[in-house]
Design an enzyme around this catalytic site. Structure first.
Site, PDB file in Angstrom:
ATOM      1  CB  SER A 126      -0.956   0.060   1.194  1.00  0.00           C
ATOM      2  OG  SER A 126      -0.652  -0.840   2.175  1.00  0.00           O
ATOM      3  CG  HIS A 147      -3.310  -1.387  -2.661  1.00  0.00           C
ATOM      4  ND1 HIS A 147      -3.753  -0.098  -2.444  1.00  0.00           N
ATOM      5  CD2 HIS A 147      -3.107  -1.926  -1.430  1.00  0.00           C
ATOM      6  CE1 HIS A 147      -3.824   0.119  -1.139  1.00  0.00           C
ATOM      7  NE2 HIS A 147      -3.443  -0.963  -0.513  1.00  0.00           N
ATOM      8  CG  ASN A 197      -4.151   4.379   1.253  1.00  0.00           C
ATOM      9  OD1 ASN A 197      -5.279   4.354   1.768  1.00  0.00           O
ATOM     10  ND2 ASN A 197      -3.350   3.333   1.260  1.00  0.00           N
TER      11      ASN A 197
END
Ligand SMILES: NC(=O)c1ccc[n+]([C@@H]2O[C@H](COP(=O)([O-])OP(=O)(O)OC[C@H]3O[C@@H](n4cnc5c(N)ncnc54)[C@H](O)[C@@H]3O)[C@@H](O)[C@H]2O)c1
Length: 510
Positions: A126, A147, A197
């Site tokens: 990640s 991912h 993210n």
């Protein structure tokens, strides 16, 4: 190219690292019809993972979500690999081992000596660069990021991250595999935080910034983001759920990987709380306390009922003024209609990205009489008020009482350049717009990935369209002017589209 146009043509998938992520990926791959070979360095880890997955399938069969025959068929597809060499027949190997660059590079170098030359090596990292992991390989063109999110079967999204040297055919096949495994595949560039993210930075960071300015406490900020913003949970509830050990590390990692980009600047508050062990739910105390796993939410402060007083509404934004005038009429309070307020009137302002003080002075009003109302999301669910440091306390209470007259909850904030919702939403939209500007992913992919990966009510670009790109731009420009902090500088993607009246989801033509 559409993913559907390409067959993934993988028959056997290897999993290295059968922890939380590896077992989820194994489960989905088996359900998609692949044979899955599992390997872990830890003694007994594969047996534990396969028992866990078998139990999930058995429970699904018991609840008749799948047939018993399917449960057995899936089960037969899981094969324990006694050592790494046993993965020789795999068409693709997905690693989900510890998050250390050297460990992942070492593993892929070893695997290159084991698997066929056309086998794909995928990493579930990640936070590491896919390109950097691939750099240790003789054939970086076969290395790709794949991912997944935790819990893998429930989070219906996987990011597909080609490194700089990944072959297009590998990217297409892995996209097709993700789709076959039942997930939305979000293809994004190999940049810090990838897509989800990266897009998720603003929510917690801006909320922490608001907290650090003493604008409101965590419970008030959370209530506003849930009720007014439509978010499933507030930023402090989310930080407590994830745990500061994880989220503080992600905040620092993305910030430093982007060479101290001010938009991602973490807050000193979390480092301090981390040192104190206030990690969140897992330690029984974070921004909230937890008793028997139950979050202890402080009660909302009661609002004292005030007698009606004359109300004057700024015509800064006529649409907002009309909504407030209707509310005042419904509550039966006297409305002043002159250009200027009388000296005893409660003056209601409707700023975007300004604080009450600045908004009052700009309009030549007496700040002692002024209370600002956040109109960004309208007046339906919850109402946020703020006052200047010299607003008369009885007028602050009168405003809260007026806005609470029909029972709608009211949050009263300290003066802030842009309330809570305006600031957090504007920062989310701005970060999303800049992701589009950088070409990290297609606009539609950015929105869908954020909706699925972060559970926001809208992806950041649709969120900007929902609230109005020009209003978001005004909030950011005013925040930038008032604070001088470059974290609020608008992305060119947002600035141009707002100026041209385009949707934030529109790509350049041609
Ligand atoms: N947990 C999450 O929320 C999450 C989400 C997305 C991505 N990731 C990434 O997925 C990877 C795995 O995370 P996790 O949460 O499943 O970890 P985990 O600790 O639950 O599992 C890791 C497993 O890998 C094994 N392992 C470690 N080194 C190994 C090696 N060299 N060879 C074989 N096996 C090895 C360990 O024994 C363990 O069983 C990490 O890269 C992590 O950053 C995690």
């Amino acid at each position: 190219m559409s993913n559907d146009a390409v067959a993934h043509s993988f028959n056997t998938l290897g999993i290295v690292g059968t922890g939380a992520m590896g077992r989820g990926i194994a489960q989905l791959a088996a359900q998609a019809g692949l044979n899955v070979m599992l390997f872990d360095v830890k003694e007994g880890a594969v047996a534990e993972a396969t028992a866990f997955i078998h139990e999930l399938w058995q429970r699904s069969a018991d609840k008749q979500r799948i047939t018993q025959a399917q449960a057995e068929q899936y089960g037969e597809r899981l094969i324990e690999a006694p050592d790494l060499a046993a993965l020789a027949s795999c068409d693709i190997v997905v690693e989900a081992i510890i998050e250390k660059l050297e460990a992942k590079q070492g593993l892929f170098s070893d695997l290159e000596g084991i698997v066929r030359q056309d086998a794909v090596l995928a990493t579930n990292t990640s936070s590491l660069s896919v390109t950097a992991i691939a750099a240790a390989c003789q054939h970086p063109e076969r290395v790709i990021g794949f991912h997944f999110f935790n819990p893998v079967p429930l989070m219906k999204i996987v990011e597909v991250i080609p490194g700089l040297r990944t072959a297009d055919t590998v990217t297409q096949r892995v996209n097709a595999l993700g789709t076959a495994m039942g997930h939305f595949t979000a293809q994004a560039t190999d940049t810090p935080g990838f897509l989800v993210n990266h897009a998720g930075r603003a929510f917690g960071t801006e909320a922490l910034r608001i907290l650090s300015e003493s604008v409101a406490d965590p419970a008030t900020i959370d209530r506003i983001m849930v009720d007014q913003g439509g978010f499933r949970m507030g930023p402090f509830t989310l930080l407590d759920l994830t745990g500061l050990d994880v989220s503080h590390a992600v905040m620092e990692s993305v910030y430093h990987q982007y060479y101290e980009e001010p938009r991602f600047r973490p807050s000193p508050l979390t480092r301090q709380r981390l040192s104190a062990g206030l990690l969140g739910r897992k330690t029984g105390e974070g921004f909230y306390r937890y008793v028997d796993g139950q979050q202890q939410m402080p009660e909302e402060p009661a609002i004292a009922t005030a007698s009606p007083c004359p109300v004057w509404i700024s015509q800064d934004d006529p649409g907002s003024a009309a909504q407030l005038a209707e509310l005042v009429a419904t509550a039966g309070w006297p409305l002043e209609s002159a250009d200027q307020p009388s000296s005893e009137a409660l003056c209601l302002l409707t700023p975007l990205g300004e604080d009450t003080t600045q908004c009052a002075l700009r309009q030549g009003l007496n700040a002692e009489q002024c209370v600002a109302v956040d109109m960004l999301a309208g007046l339906d669910k919850r109402r946020s008020l703020m006052a200047s440091p010299i607003t008369r306390p009885e007028l602050v209470n009168a405003a809260a009482s007026l806005l609470n007259a029909d029972g709608t909850p009211v949050s009263t904030l300290q003066d802030s350049t842009g309330f809570v919702l305006q600031r957090v939403v504007a920062c989310i939209v701005n970060v999303g717009a800049d992701i589009a500007q950088q070409g990290v992913a297609e606009p539609a992919t950015i929105d869908r990935a954020v909706e699925l990966g972060l559970g926001y009510p809208f992806g950041p670009l649709r969120m900007g369209d929902h609230y109005g790109a020009s209003r978001i731009l005004t909030i950011l420009n005013n925040l930038l002017a008032a604070t001088g902090d470059p974290r609020y500088r608008p992305s060119p993607w947002l600035r141009r589209r707002a100026a041209l009246g385009m949707s934030l989801t529109d790509r350049p033509t041609g």
